[in-house]
Design a protein around this motif. Structure first.
Motif, PDB file in Angstrom:
ATOM      1  N   ASP A   1      47.727  37.006  40.452  1.00 13.31           N
ATOM      2  CA  ASP A   1      48.044  37.459  39.440  1.00 13.31           C
ATOM      3  C   ASP A   1      47.007  39.162  38.796  1.00 13.31           C
ATOM      4  N   ALA A   2      45.968  38.696  38.569  1.00 11.40           N
ATOM      5  CA  ALA A   2      44.734  39.860  37.896  1.00 11.40           C
ATOM      6  C   ALA A   2      44.713  40.973  39.368  1.00 11.40           C
ATOM      7  N   HIS A   3      45.112  40.444  40.105  1.00  9.85           N
ATOM      8  CA  HIS A   3      44.656  41.679  41.322  1.00  9.85           C
ATOM      9  C   HIS A   3      45.894  42.875  41.352  1.00  9.85           C
ATOM     10  N   ALA A   4      47.552  42.153  40.497  1.00 10.85           N
ATOM     11  CA  ALA A   4      47.808  43.300  41.006  1.00 10.85           C
ATOM     12  C   ALA A   4      48.088  44.022  39.879  1.00 10.85           C
ATOM     13  N   THR A   5      48.126  43.411  38.740  1.00 10.38           N
ATOM     14  CA  THR A   5      47.704  44.248  37.451  1.00 10.38           C
ATOM     15  C   THR A   5      46.918  45.425  37.375  1.00 10.38           C
ATOM     16  N   CYS A   6      45.410  44.897  37.966  1.00  8.82           N
ATOM     17  CA  CYS A   6      45.002  46.039  38.038  1.00  8.82           C
ATOM     18  C   CYS A   6      45.079  46.901  39.068  1.00  8.82           C
ATOM     19  N   ALA A   7      46.224  47.242  40.518  1.00 16.20           N
ATOM     20  CA  ALA A   7      47.278  47.745  41.160  1.00 16.20           C
ATOM     21  C   ALA A   7      47.846  48.291  40.566  1.00 16.20           C
ATOM     22  N   ARG A   8      48.551  47.865  39.271  1.00 20.62           N
ATOM     23  CA  ARG A   8      49.084  48.514  39.256  1.00 20.62           C
ATOM     24  C   ARG A   8      48.632  49.663  38.156  1.00 20.62           C
ATOM     25  N   ILE A   9      47.611  49.565  36.888  1.00 23.89           N
ATOM     26  CA  ILE A   9      46.672  49.963  36.101  1.00 23.89           C
ATOM     27  C   ILE A   9      46.000  50.752  36.606  1.00 23.89           C
ATOM     28  N   ASN A  10      45.386  51.123  37.967  1.00 19.10           N
ATOM     29  CA  ASN A  10      44.827  51.912  38.688  1.00 19.10           C
ATOM     30  C   ASN A  10      46.338  53.641  39.099  1.00 19.10           C
ATOM     31  N   ARG A  11      47.116  52.615  39.591  1.00 17.82           N
ATOM     32  CA  ARG A  11      48.292  53.353  39.925  1.00 17.82           C
ATOM     33  C   ARG A  11      49.119  54.431  38.668  1.00 17.82           C
ATOM     34  N   THR A  12      48.456  53.299  38.007  1.00 14.85           N
ATOM     35  CA  THR A  12      50.294  54.415  36.230  1.00 14.85           C
ATOM     36  C   THR A  12      49.011  55.287  35.448  1.00 14.85           C
ATOM     37  N   TYR A  13      47.364  55.491  36.107  1.00 14.52           N
ATOM     38  CA  TYR A  13      46.199  55.164  34.551  1.00 14.52           C
ATOM     39  C   TYR A  13      47.125  56.658  33.920  1.00 14.52           C
ATOM     40  N   TYR A  14      46.872  57.478  35.430  1.00  9.19           N
ATOM     41  CA  TYR A  14      47.277  59.068  34.870  1.00  9.19           C
ATOM     42  C   TYR A  14      48.334  59.613  34.628  1.00  9.19           C
ATOM     43  N   ASP A  15      49.430  59.359  35.691  1.00  7.78           N
ATOM     44  CA  ASP A  15      50.778  59.334  34.782  1.00  7.78           C
ATOM     45  C   ASP A  15      51.179  58.362  33.321  1.00  7.78           C
ATOM     46  N   ASP A  16      50.408  57.689  32.843  1.00 10.18           N
ATOM     47  CA  ASP A  16      50.995  56.750  31.610  1.00 10.18           C
ATOM     48  C   ASP A  16      49.906  56.239  31.063  1.00 10.18           C
ATOM     49  N   PRO A  17      48.541  57.014  30.438  1.00 12.35           N
ATOM     50  CA  PRO A  17      47.316  56.639  30.162  1.00 12.35           C
ATOM     51  C   PRO A  17      47.272  55.856  28.995  1.00 12.35           C
ATOM     52  N   VAL A  18      48.868  55.485  28.155  1.00 12.85           N
ATOM     53  CA  VAL A  18      48.831  54.635  26.820  1.00 12.85           C
ATOM     54  C   VAL A  18      49.087  53.157  27.659  1.00 12.85           C
ATOM     55  N   GLU A  19      50.228  53.370  28.917  1.00 12.42           N
ATOM     56  CA  GLU A  19      50.488  51.964  29.642  1.00 12.42           C
ATOM     57  C   GLU A  19      49.191  51.327  30.183  1.00 12.42           C
ATOM     58  N   ALA A  20      48.585  52.061  30.770  1.00 17.15           N
ATOM     59  CA  ALA A  20      47.862  51.838  31.593  1.00 17.15           C
ATOM     60  C   ALA A  20      46.435  51.253  30.640  1.00 17.15           C
ATOM     61  N   GLN A  21      46.308  51.634  29.733  1.00 17.47           N
ATOM     62  CA  GLN A  21      45.278  50.869  28.438  1.00 17.47           C
ATOM     63  C   GLN A  21      46.079  49.780  27.619  1.00 17.47           C
ATOM     64  N   ARG A  22      47.943  49.458  28.554  1.00 13.77           N
ATOM     65  CA  ARG A  22      48.517  48.817  27.337  1.00 13.77           C
ATOM     66  C   ARG A  22      48.100  47.191  28.453  1.00 13.77           C
ATOM     67  N   LEU A  23      48.368  47.922  29.762  1.00 15.86           N
ATOM     68  CA  LEU A  23      47.969  46.663  30.759  1.00 15.86           C
ATOM     69  C   LEU A  23      46.684  45.843  30.913  1.00 15.86           C
ATOM     70  N   PHE A  24      45.645  47.489  30.165  1.00 17.64           N
ATOM     71  CA  PHE A  24      43.805  46.853  30.502  1.00 17.64           C
ATOM     72  C   PHE A  24      43.640  45.554  29.658  1.00 17.64           C
ATOM     73  N   GLU A  25      44.244  46.145  28.151  1.00 20.48           N
ATOM     74  CA  GLU A  25      44.061  44.643  27.344  1.00 20.48           C
ATOM     75  C   GLU A  25      44.866  43.489  27.653  1.00 20.48           C
ATOM     76  N   GLU A  26      45.986  43.730  28.196  1.00 15.70           N
ATOM     77  CA  GLU A  26      46.552  42.079  28.386  1.00 15.70           C
ATOM     78  C   GLU A  26      46.266  41.527  29.967  1.00 15.70           C
ATOM     79  N   LEU A  27      45.323  41.921  30.841  1.00 15.36           N
ATOM     80  CA  LEU A  27      44.704  41.473  31.878  1.00 15.36           C
ATOM     81  C   LEU A  27      43.204  40.758  31.014  1.00 15.36           C
ATOM     82  N   ILE A  28      42.411  42.230  29.690  1.00 16.06           N
ATOM     83  CA  ILE A  28      41.157  41.320  29.282  1.00 16.06           C
ATOM     84  C   ILE A  28      41.648  40.693  28.022  1.00 16.06           C
ATOM     85  N   PRO A  29      41.874  39.743  28.156  1.00 19.23           N
ATOM     86  CA  PRO A  29      41.833  40.162  26.162  1.00 19.23           C
ATOM     87  C   PRO A  29      40.708  39.434  25.196  1.00 19.23           C
ATOM     88  N   GLY A  30      39.937  39.827  26.222  1.00 14.74           N
ATOM     89  CA  GLY A  30      38.945  39.881  25.072  1.00 14.74           C
ATOM     90  C   GLY A  30      37.641  40.969  24.972  1.00 14.74           C
TER      91      GLY A  30
END
Length: 203
Positions: free
Chosen positions: A42-71
């Motif tokens: 699940d963590a690797h799949a989320t990282c893959a989504r972050i890496n794919r979307t970062y430049y097209d949708d940085p807000v969504e990438a940030q949201r996924l990052f914060e969901e992946l790392i709640p700390g």
């Protein structure tokens, strides 16, 4: 961590002994643990989504990052790609910058302070496999915590091994392999990484 992820984690915790041992800081067997494999997938799949979307949708990438790392704290800036095994086992302080190719392997607790600068291609390894041949064949490993203080600068391609602590304000030179604790307020370089001088005072 989303409510759905938190509920799934609690369910896995109730049924999987290796996950409970991971949380308690004990020896685990990743290769025979369905729960640990599910969490890392699940963590690797989320990282893959972050890496794919970062430049097209940085807000969504940030949201996924914060969901992946709640700390994760506030004002964290990162660059893809990232690869992380267990986001819920990472704490990152406010305003830290993480450059490209950030890698965290294993389930040892990783704490990164505030205002840190993490150079490109830095890697944090937390698991130690058993030395005993039979236990190693059985898949036993011991995740150990890594702690990086506040305002630490890691140069590019720094490798940090299990159980290491780096003190506040220190600088780790590019390409260093950190195999032992580094005190606060020093420049440290090499393989193995060693302090070479204190941080120079301003002015």
């Amino acid at each position: 961590m989303s409510v759905q992820r938190a509920e799934r984690f609690e369910a896995l915790l109730a049924e999987d002994e290796d996950l409970r041992r991971l949380v308690d800081g004990g020896w685990i067997r990743y290769r025979t643990s369905p729960a640990l494999q599910e969490l890392t997938w699940d963590a690797h799949a989320t990282c893959a989504r972050i890496n794919r979307t970062y430049y097209d949708d940085p807000v969504e990438a940030q949201r996924l990052f914060e969901e992946l790392i709640p700390g994760a704290g506030t004002g964290i800036d990162f660059r893809p790609p990232i690869s992380i095994d267990y986001g819920m086992r990472i704490r990152i302080g406010d305003r830290t910058f993480i450059n490209a190719d950030f890698l965290v392997i294993g389930g040892g607790l990783v704490t990164i302070g505030s205002d840190c600068l993490i150079g490109p291609r830095c890697a944090i390894y937390t698991p130690n496999h058993a030395e005993d041949l039979e236990r190693r064949l059985d898949g036993w490993e011991l995740p150990e915590a890594v702690t990086i203080g506040n305002n630490v600068w890691l140069g590019g391609s720094v490798t940090i091994t299990p159980g290491v602590t780096i003190g506040d304000n220190s600088i780790i030179g590019a390409g260093s392999v950190v195999t032992r604790d580094i005190p606060a307020g020093v420049v440290a370089v090499g393989n193995p990484c060693r302090p070479v001088r204190p941080i120079a005072a301003a002015g």
